[in-house]
Design an enzyme around this catalytic site. Structure first.
Site, PDB file in Angstrom:
ATOM      1  N   ARG A 106       3.948   4.756   0.494  1.00 35.40           N
ATOM      2  CA  ARG A 106       3.501   3.488  -0.159  1.00 35.40           C
ATOM      3  C   ARG A 106       4.682   2.908  -1.388  1.00 35.40           C
ATOM      4  O   ARG A 106       4.465   2.508  -2.485  1.00 35.40           O
ATOM      5  CB  ARG A 106       2.360   3.996  -1.180  1.00 35.40           C
ATOM      6  CG  ARG A 106       1.174   4.372  -0.398  1.00 35.40           C
ATOM      7  CD  ARG A 106       0.128   3.218  -0.077  1.00 35.40           C
ATOM      8  NE  ARG A 106      -0.803   3.615   0.442  1.00 35.40           N
ATOM      9  CZ  ARG A 106      -2.113   3.603   0.331  1.00 35.40           C
ATOM     10  NH1 ARG A 106      -2.502   3.746  -0.940  1.00 35.40           N
ATOM     11  NH2 ARG A 106      -3.055   3.979   1.233  1.00 35.40           N
ATOM     12  N   ARG A 148       2.022  -2.065  -4.432  1.00 39.08           N
ATOM     13  CA  ARG A 148       1.386  -2.507  -5.532  1.00 39.08           C
ATOM     14  C   ARG A 148       2.151  -2.191  -6.628  1.00 39.08           C
ATOM     15  O   ARG A 148       2.034  -2.949  -7.881  1.00 39.08           O
ATOM     16  CB  ARG A 148      -0.037  -2.237  -5.752  1.00 39.08           C
ATOM     17  CG  ARG A 148      -0.870  -3.005  -4.913  1.00 39.08           C
ATOM     18  CD  ARG A 148      -2.252  -2.076  -4.714  1.00 39.08           C
ATOM     19  NE  ARG A 148      -2.270  -0.832  -4.411  1.00 39.08           N
ATOM     20  CZ  ARG A 148      -3.153  -0.163  -4.464  1.00 39.08           C
ATOM     21  NH1 ARG A 148      -4.191  -0.396  -5.061  1.00 39.08           N
ATOM     22  NH2 ARG A 148      -3.035   0.930  -3.918  1.00 39.08           N
ATOM     23  N   ARG A 184       1.901 -11.682  -2.535  1.00 41.86           N
ATOM     24  CA  ARG A 184       0.392 -11.400  -2.019  1.00 41.86           C
ATOM     25  C   ARG A 184      -0.567 -12.054  -2.670  1.00 41.86           C
ATOM     26  O   ARG A 184      -1.691 -12.268  -2.291  1.00 41.86           O
ATOM     27  CB  ARG A 184       0.204  -9.943  -2.251  1.00 41.86           C
ATOM     28  CG  ARG A 184       0.542  -8.920  -1.046  1.00 41.86           C
ATOM     29  CD  ARG A 184      -0.212  -8.968   0.343  1.00 41.86           C
ATOM     30  NE  ARG A 184      -1.555  -9.116  -0.089  1.00 41.86           N
ATOM     31  CZ  ARG A 184      -2.471  -8.026  -0.522  1.00 41.86           C
ATOM     32  NH1 ARG A 184      -1.946  -6.798  -0.394  1.00 41.86           N
ATOM     33  NH2 ARG A 184      -3.799  -8.270  -0.408  1.00 41.86           N
ATOM     34  N   ASP A 214      -1.389  -0.947   7.622  1.00 44.63           N
ATOM     35  CA  ASP A 214      -2.273  -0.064   7.173  1.00 44.63           C
ATOM     36  C   ASP A 214      -2.954   0.655   8.163  1.00 44.63           C
ATOM     37  O   ASP A 214      -2.741   0.179   9.505  1.00 44.63           O
ATOM     38  CB  ASP A 214      -3.391  -0.822   6.283  1.00 44.63           C
ATOM     39  CG  ASP A 214      -4.378   0.080   5.601  1.00 44.63           C
ATOM     40  OD1 ASP A 214      -4.111   0.400   4.547  1.00 44.63           O
ATOM     41  OD2 ASP A 214      -5.380   0.633   6.185  1.00 44.63           O
ATOM     42  N   TYR A 216     -13.295   6.563   7.969  1.00 46.29           N
ATOM     43  CA  TYR A 216     -13.773   5.172   7.684  1.00 46.29           C
ATOM     44  C   TYR A 216     -14.510   4.438   8.409  1.00 46.29           C
ATOM     45  O   TYR A 216     -15.381   3.646   8.239  1.00 46.29           O
ATOM     46  CB  TYR A 216     -12.206   4.249   7.574  1.00 46.29           C
ATOM     47  CG  TYR A 216     -11.418   4.638   6.587  1.00 46.29           C
ATOM     48  CD1 TYR A 216     -11.798   4.241   5.147  1.00 46.29           C
ATOM     49  CD2 TYR A 216     -10.404   5.456   6.635  1.00 46.29           C
ATOM     50  CE1 TYR A 216     -11.005   4.706   4.039  1.00 46.29           C
ATOM     51  CE2 TYR A 216      -9.533   5.780   5.529  1.00 46.29           C
ATOM     52  CZ  TYR A 216      -9.922   5.504   4.361  1.00 46.29           C
ATOM     53  OH  TYR A 216      -9.022   5.806   3.118  1.00 46.29           O
TER      54      TYR A 216
HETATM   55  O1  CP3 Z   1       4.576   1.496   1.442  1.00 42.91           O
HETATM   56  C1  CP3 Z   1       3.769   2.062   2.594  1.00 42.91           C
HETATM   57  O2  CP3 Z   1       3.492   3.251   2.353  1.00 42.91           O
HETATM   58  C2  CP3 Z   1       3.389   1.269   3.655  1.00 42.91           C
HETATM   59  C3  CP3 Z   1       2.106   0.571   3.743  1.00 42.91           C
HETATM   60  C4  CP3 Z   1       0.911   1.531   3.861  1.00 42.91           C
HETATM   61  C5  CP3 Z   1      -0.258   0.802   3.397  1.00 42.91           C
HETATM   62  N1  CP3 Z   1      -1.400   1.561   3.507  1.00 42.91           N
HETATM   63  C6  CP3 Z   1      -0.324  -0.494   2.602  1.00 42.91           C
HETATM   64  C7  CP3 Z   1      -1.534  -0.549   1.784  1.00 42.91           C
HETATM   65  C8  CP3 Z   1       0.370   2.690   4.473  1.00 42.91           C
HETATM   66  C9  CP3 Z   1       1.524   3.785   4.947  1.00 42.91           C
HETATM   67  C10 CP3 Z   1      -0.860   2.819   4.236  1.00 42.91           C
HETATM   68  C11 CP3 Z   1      -1.547   3.905   4.958  1.00 42.91           C
HETATM   69  C12 CP3 Z   1      -2.973   4.158   4.744  1.00 42.91           C
HETATM   70  N2  CP3 Z   1      -4.029   3.236   4.457  1.00 42.91           N
HETATM   71  C13 CP3 Z   1      -3.383   5.504   4.402  1.00 42.91           C
HETATM   72  C14 CP3 Z   1      -2.577   6.863   4.644  1.00 42.91           C
HETATM   73  C15 CP3 Z   1      -1.523   7.097   3.476  1.00 42.91           C
HETATM   74  C16 CP3 Z   1      -2.334   7.597   2.372  1.00 42.91           C
HETATM   75  O3  CP3 Z   1      -2.282   7.198   1.126  1.00 42.91           O
HETATM   76  O4  CP3 Z   1      -2.816   8.649   2.439  1.00 42.91           O
HETATM   77  C17 CP3 Z   1      -4.871   5.398   4.070  1.00 42.91           C
HETATM   78  C18 CP3 Z   1      -5.658   6.402   3.803  1.00 42.91           C
HETATM   79  C19 CP3 Z   1      -5.176   4.026   3.938  1.00 42.91           C
HETATM   80  C20 CP3 Z   1      -6.361   3.511   3.887  1.00 42.91           C
HETATM   81  C21 CP3 Z   1      -6.373   2.565   2.452  1.00 42.91           C
HETATM   82  N3  CP3 Z   1      -5.790   1.293   2.756  1.00 42.91           N
HETATM   83  C22 CP3 Z   1      -6.707   2.846   1.217  1.00 42.91           C
HETATM   84  C23 CP3 Z   1      -7.340   4.115   0.703  1.00 42.91           C
HETATM   85  C24 CP3 Z   1      -6.220   1.751   0.388  1.00 42.91           C
HETATM   86  C25 CP3 Z   1      -6.098   1.603  -1.007  1.00 42.91           C
HETATM   87  C26 CP3 Z   1      -7.166   0.993  -1.676  1.00 42.91           C
HETATM   88  C27 CP3 Z   1      -6.825   0.542  -2.983  1.00 42.91           C
HETATM   89  O5  CP3 Z   1      -6.526  -0.724  -3.102  1.00 42.91           O
HETATM   90  O6  CP3 Z   1      -6.644   1.431  -4.093  1.00 42.91           O
HETATM   91  C28 CP3 Z   1      -5.658   0.645   1.069  1.00 42.91           C
HETATM   92  C29 CP3 Z   1      -5.155  -0.410   0.785  1.00 42.91           C
HETATM   93  C30 CP3 Z   1      -3.882  -0.649   1.108  1.00 42.91           C
HETATM   94  N4  CP3 Z   1      -2.834  -0.282   1.923  1.00 42.91           N
HETATM   95  C31 CP3 Z   1      -2.907  -1.202   0.096  1.00 42.91           C
HETATM   96  C32 CP3 Z   1      -1.584  -1.202   0.585  1.00 42.91           C
HETATM   97  C33 CP3 Z   1      -0.520  -1.784  -0.121  1.00 42.91           C
HETATM   98  C34 CP3 Z   1      -3.330  -2.097  -1.095  1.00 42.91           C
HETATM   99  C35 CP3 Z   1      -4.042  -3.501  -0.874  1.00 42.91           C
HETATM  100  C36 CP3 Z   1      -3.714  -4.467  -1.658  1.00 42.91           C
HETATM  101  O7  CP3 Z   1      -2.249  -4.339  -2.103  1.00 42.91           O
HETATM  102  O8  CP3 Z   1      -4.277  -5.467  -1.801  1.00 42.91           O
END
Ligand code: CP3
Length: 359
Positions: free
Chosen positions: A43, A47, A56, A92, A167
Site C-alpha cells: 500500500r 492514501r 484521485r 485492487d 468479498y
Molecule cells: O500500493 C499498493 O499496495 C497498490 C495498490 C493496492 C490497493 N489494494 C489499492 C487500494 C493493493 C496491492 C491492494 C490490494 C488489496 N485490496 C488487498 C490485499 C492487501 C491488503 O491490504 O491486505 C485487499 C484485502 C483489498 C481490498 C480492499 N480495497 C480494501 C480492504 C480496501 C480499503 C478500504 C478503505 O478505504 O479503507 C480497498 C480500497 C483500496 N485499494 C484503496 C487503495 C488505494 C483505497 C481506496 C481509495 O483510495 O479511495
C-alpha cells in the site's frame, strides 16, 4: 492533467529501458547476495500520499484503476518520493472481477462491495473467465510503467482465492468470514467451483501483468489467517497452489502474503512461493525456519512509523538482522501502510534500510 499523461504514447521497449539484473529486490527474492536489504511497502501507492489524494479527487477507485495514465502516475509516486526498490502496480484485488462483469464497487473507507453476493453454483457459473481482452487497460498501464520505471522492478499482484471469495460471498468486508466458511464447510461443490473460478481469474490476471512487463508477482491472501491449518490445507491451499504454479511458469519470483498466518507460514511456502510474506505478529526468527529454503518479506509493525524515528529505526534494524538468517530478505511492513502515515517517516525508513551495512 497528470505529468505522465503521455505515458502510453512514449513507450520505450523494456530491453533498452531497463537493466533489472542488478535489482536488489529481485536478487533477494531469488536468494542471491544483495548490496543492501531491498525495501518496498505494501500500500505504498495510495492514501498516505497528498499527491495521490490530489489526483484521485472526484475519481472513483475502480475508475482510476482502469485509467492507464492514472495507474502509471500513482504507481510511480511512491517510487519517486521514497526511492523504494520495487514498485507495486496500482490496482485492487477485486479489479479483475469488475473487468469480467461482476457488479461491484470499492467504497471509500469501506472497501469492495458486491451487489449480488455469490451463494449458488449458478452464481459461480455466471462469472466469466478472464481473458486479456477484458483488461487491455492493464496491459497498457504495465507497458507504460516498465518504460518509465527504468531499473526499478514492477510487482504485479492478484488476490488469492480465499480472500477474493470472502468479498464475493459476504458481499463486502467481513471480520468473521462466516458465510464464506459456511459455504466451505457446507457446500463443498459450490466452494470448489468458486475457488477454481477465482484461481483461474487470478492466474490469468497475473499472466497479463507479467506478459506486459511485471518482474515479480505477489499473491495477497490477506484473510487466510482466519483458517485453521487443516482447513487451509484441504479447502484453500490447492487453489492458491494452482495460481502460484501458473505464475511459476512465467519465470518471475512469486511472493505469497497473508495476515495472522503464524500457523500457516509453512503451508503458504509449500503452496509454491519463492518468498513468503510475514505479518508483524510473527517474529522473523520464528517465521524463517517455518518457510524452509525460501526468502521472506516483512515485517515491521506498520504502527512503528508513528513512533519516534530512532525507535522505528532501532526496530527496523532488528528486523534486518533477523532477516539475515533467511535465504533472502525483502524488508516491508507487516501489512499495508496506514493511511495517516507521515510520508517523510517512510522516506527515513527507506533510507535507513537501504543504508544499513550488512557487512
Ligand atoms: O500500493 C499498493 O499496495 C497498490 C495498490 C493496492 C490497493 N489494494 C489499492 C487500494 C493493493 C496491492 C491492494 C490490494 C488489496 N485490496 C488487498 C490485499 C492487501 C491488503 O491490504 O491486505 C485487499 C484485502 C483489498 C481490498 C480492499 N480495497 C480494501 C480492504 C480496501 C480499503 C478500504 C478503505 O478505504 O479503507 C480497498 C480500497 C483500496 N485499494 C484503496 C487503495 C488505494 C483505497 C481506496 C481509495 O483510495 O479511495
Amino acid at each position: 492533467m497528470c505529468e505522465h499523461a503521455d505515458a502510453g504514447a512514449t513507450l520505450v521497449p523494456v530491453s533498452t529501458a531497463a537493466d533489472l539484473s542488478q535489482s536488489a529486490f529481485l536478487k533477494a527474492a531469488r536468494g542471491e547476495p544483495v548490496p543492501h536489504t531491498p525495501v518496498w511497502f505494501m500500500r505504498q501507492a495510495g492514501r498516505s500520499l497528498p499527491e495521490y489524494l490530489a489526483l484521485r479527487e472526484g475519481v472513483g477507485m475502480l475508475e482510476s484503476c482502469m485509467d492507464p495514465e492514472l495507474v502509471v502516475e500513482i504507481t510511480l509516486q511512491p517510487v519517486r518520493r521514497y526511492g523504494v526498490d520495487a514498485a507495486i502496480f496500482f490496482s485492487d484485488i477485486v479489479l479483475p472481477l469488475k473487468a469480467v462483469g461482476v457488479d461491484l464497487d470499492i467504497k471509500p473507507g469501506i472497501g469492495p462491495v458486491v451487489a449480488q453476493p455469490v451463494r449458488t453454483l449458478a452464481d459461480v457459473e455466471a462469472i466469466p473467465d478472464l481473458t486479456p481482452e477484458h483488461v487491455p487497460f492493464i496491459t497498457e498501464a504495465v507497458r507504460g510503467l516498465v518504460g518509465q520505471l527504468g531499473n526499478t522492478p514492477l510487482i504485479g499482484f492478484a488476490g488469492a482465492p480465499f480472500t477474493v471469495a470472502s468479498y464475493l460471498v459476504e458481499g463486502g468486508p467481513s471480520k468473521e468470514h462466516a458465510r464464506t466458511k459456511a459455504m466451505m464447510f457446507g457446500a463443498p461443490d459450490v466452494w470448489d467451483a468458486l475457488m477454481r473460478k477465482i484461481a483461474g481469474i487470478a492466474a490469468a490476471y497475473l499472466e497479463v501483468q507479467v506478459a506486459a512487463g511485471a518482474s515479480a508477482v505477489q499473491l495477497f491472501d490477506s484473510w487466510a489467517g482466519a483458517l485453521t491449518p487443516t482447513d487451509y490445507q484441504q479447502h484453500v491451499m490447492p487453489h492458491s497452489a494452482a495460481v502460484l504454479e501458473r505464475a511459476g511458469a512465467l519465470g518471475v519470483p512469486r511472493i505469497h502474503f497473508g495476515v495472522g498466518t503464524t500457523n500457516l507460514l509453512s503451508l503458504m511456502g509449500e503452496a509454491g512461493a519463492d518468498v513468503v510474506g510475514v505479518d508483524w505478529r510473527t517474529p522473523l526468527e520464528r517465521a524463517i525456519p517455518m518457510v524452509g529454503d525460501r526468502a521472506v518479506q516483512g515485517n515491521l509493525d506498520p504502527t512503528l512509523v508513528f513512533a519516534p524515528t530512532e525507535v522505528m529505526t532501532a526496530r527496523a534494524a532488528e528486523v534486518i538482522e533477523a532477516g539475515r538468517a533467511a535465504r533472502g530478505h525483502i524488508f516491508n511492513l507487516g501489512h499495508g501502510v496506514i493511511p495517516s502515515t507521515d510520508p517523510d517517516q517512510l522516506k527515513r525508513l527507506t533510507e535507513f534500510v537501504q543504508g544499513y551495512a550488512l557487512g
